[in-house]
Design a protein around this motif. Structure first.
Motif, PDB file in Angstrom:
ATOM      1  N   LEU A   1      -0.170   4.210  -3.028  1.00 34.62           N
ATOM      2  CA  LEU A   1      -1.512   4.773  -3.097  1.00 34.62           C
ATOM      3  C   LEU A   1      -1.528   6.117  -3.820  1.00 34.62           C
ATOM      4  O   LEU A   1      -0.635   6.955  -3.617  1.00 34.62           O
TER       5      LEU A   1
ATOM      6  N   GLU B   1      -4.399   9.254  -5.638  1.00 32.78           N
ATOM      7  CA  GLU B   1      -5.756   9.795  -5.648  1.00 32.78           C
ATOM      8  C   GLU B   1      -6.232   9.919  -7.092  1.00 32.78           C
ATOM      9  O   GLU B   1      -5.585  10.596  -7.898  1.00 32.78           O
TER      10      GLU B   1
ATOM     11  N   ARG C   1       0.818  -1.221   0.000  1.00 31.81           N
ATOM     12  CA  ARG C   1       0.000   0.000   0.000  1.00 31.81           C
ATOM     13  C   ARG C   1       0.848   1.266   0.000  1.00 31.81           C
ATOM     14  O   ARG C   1       0.356   2.351   0.345  1.00 31.81           O
TER      15      ARG C   1
ATOM     16  N   ALA D   1      -1.392   9.461   3.598  1.00 35.29           N
ATOM     17  CA  ALA D   1      -1.523   8.004   3.545  1.00 35.29           C
ATOM     18  C   ALA D   1      -0.154   7.333   3.499  1.00 35.29           C
ATOM     19  O   ALA D   1       0.073   6.316   4.169  1.00 35.29           O
TER      20      ALA D   1
ATOM     21  N   ARG E   1      -3.803  14.144   0.588  1.00 38.80           N
ATOM     22  CA  ARG E   1      -4.341  12.855   1.042  1.00 38.80           C
ATOM     23  C   ARG E   1      -3.332  11.735   0.812  1.00 38.80           C
ATOM     24  O   ARG E   1      -3.130  10.870   1.677  1.00 38.80           O
TER      25      ARG E   1
ATOM     26  N   PRO F   1     -13.696   7.404  -4.659  1.00 42.02           N
ATOM     27  CA  PRO F   1     -13.779   7.908  -3.270  1.00 42.02           C
ATOM     28  C   PRO F   1     -12.578   7.534  -2.408  1.00 42.02           C
ATOM     29  O   PRO F   1     -12.199   8.289  -1.522  1.00 42.02           O
ATOM     30  N   LYS F   2     -11.972   6.384  -2.674  1.00 39.22           N
ATOM     31  CA  LYS F   2     -10.844   5.939  -1.859  1.00 39.22           C
ATOM     32  C   LYS F   2      -9.546   6.062  -2.643  1.00 39.22           C
ATOM     33  O   LYS F   2      -9.540   6.075  -3.872  1.00 39.22           O
ATOM     34  N   LEU F   3      -8.432   6.131  -1.915  1.00 38.76           N
ATOM     35  CA  LEU F   3      -7.129   6.087  -2.561  1.00 38.76           C
ATOM     36  C   LEU F   3      -6.916   4.696  -3.143  1.00 38.76           C
ATOM     37  O   LEU F   3      -7.271   3.688  -2.535  1.00 38.76           O
ATOM     38  N   MET F   4      -6.307   4.650  -4.313  1.00 37.85           N
ATOM     39  CA  MET F   4      -6.146   3.390  -5.032  1.00 37.85           C
ATOM     40  C   MET F   4      -4.674   2.975  -5.076  1.00 37.85           C
ATOM     41  O   MET F   4      -3.775   3.824  -5.174  1.00 37.85           O
TER      42      MET F   4
END
Length: 349
Positions: free
Chosen positions: A51, A53, A48, A93, A89, A66-69
């Motif tokens: 990640l 945006e 992860r 993260a 963001r 909507p979520k971080l990928m």
């Protein structure tokens, strides 16, 4: 398909992941990756660290995700817009993921053989924090010899699964893997069985931290004291390219590794015979010094780097401010003019 990452647009083929597209662009927009390895099928999606945006899904569906990928396993779509380095963001993260990876990782960089070429060091330097909120006791393991030339330091392992995939995809009979579950998970061999296949040494090359170390190189030297040279030999082992990097200290070959690209990924895998059994210069055809692609502690002031000519502007630098000084002090060699003398007598200087 057209994809935009941090304001930089690029055309990519269908099936390209966001991470691959970012690597095509290069620069600071490339997300860090601790588990993804382009030469290993099925890698990615575990650490992860990468990640990003997704601010715009595609031209057909412009809604943001909507979520971080995880960029290493997320495919690109036409018109997609991604924020990597430019997103707060994403920065937050990555700092959280770095803190999580360092929960059980020991602070033994001064004695770790991976120091200087460790991806976790680079990640911690950019996204790490000075303090840790983890107050519990770290889990610890004793170093384990899992082969004649490989030692496992499970304390440093971040469970990226790269070594398991190397064994799965390069060898016929894997004897090690992930044992237990959850926070008890660890890499180990089955019933303490030794790993003795011809390509086991590649596990050392793909490990992003110092969990798997070369016993023939342990504690011999720091990597930045060695000079890397490209070399090759006629190897008869099936599947081995024979193209390596020799890390030399003077005329001594201290270790042999596969040739790595700018993302620390091996270009072609080599066998254990090339890696461990040929440590004399007579065994190799040395092609020349290897230039470093990735900026790191290894290549600072290295002989392969281009150095810019230093120009000192003497008149502007050394003599800067001299005109003001002449008015503030009395210099016999430079008499004051009438205006300066009047100011001096009135005490205005």
């Amino acid at each position: 398909m057209k994809v935009t990452i941090d304001g930089q647009a690029i055309e990519v083929e269908p099936g390209t992941t966001i991470l691959q597209a970012a690597r095509m662009i290069g620069g600071e927009s490339v997300p860090p990756a601790m588990c993804y390895y382009s030469k290993l099928k099925g890698s990615g999606g575990k650490c992860r660290c990468c990640l990003v945006e997704v601010a715009k899904g595609s031209e057909a569906d412009p809604r943001p995700m909507p979520k971080l990928m995880a960029s290493c396993v997320t495919g690109c779509m036409d018109g997609m817009e991604i924020n990597s380095k430019s997103s707060d963001r994403v920065k937050e993260a990555r700092e959280s993921v770095t803190e999580f990876l360092l929960i059980n990782h020991p602070l033994d960089c001064p004695v770790c053989d991976q120091a200087g070429e460790c991806d976790l060091q680079d990640l911690s330097f950019e996204h790490g924090k000075a303090k840790s909120r983890f107050i519990e006791e770290k889990r610890t393991f004793e170093p384990e010899d899992i082969g004649p030339n490989i030692q496992l330091h499970m304390n440093r392992c971040i469970l990226c699964y790269r070594c398991v995939m190397v064994a799965d995809q390069l060898t016929d009979n894997r004897v090690h893997g992930v044992m237990d579950r959850g926070d008890h998970s660890n890499i180990s061999t089955c019933i303490s069985k030794a790993i003795d296949n011809e390509f086991s040494g590649n596990m050392i090359d793909v490990c992003p931290v110092g969990a798997l170390t070369d016993k023939t190189f342990r504690f011999k030297s720091r990597v930045w004291f060695n000079k890397p040279y490209n070399a090759h030999r006629e190897c008869t082992t099936p599947g081995c390219c024979g193209k390596t990097t020799l890390w030399m200290f003077g005329d001594e070959i201290q270790r042999v590794t596969g040739r790595k690209d700018v993302y620390h990924e091996v270009e072609e895998f080599i066998c254990n015979e090339c890696r461990f059994d040929h440590k004399t210069t007579a065994d190799w055809v040395i092609e020349g010094p290897r230039a470093f692609d990735k900026d790191s502690v290894i290549n600072q002031n290295n002989y392969t780097q281009e150095l810019e000519t230093v120009v000192i502007a003497t008149e502007e630098g050394i003599l800067k401010g001299r005109d003001q000084d002449r008015k503030k002090i009395s210099m016999p060699a430079i008499p004051l003019d009438k205006d300066e003398e009047a100011d001096f007598k009135q005490g205005n200087i």
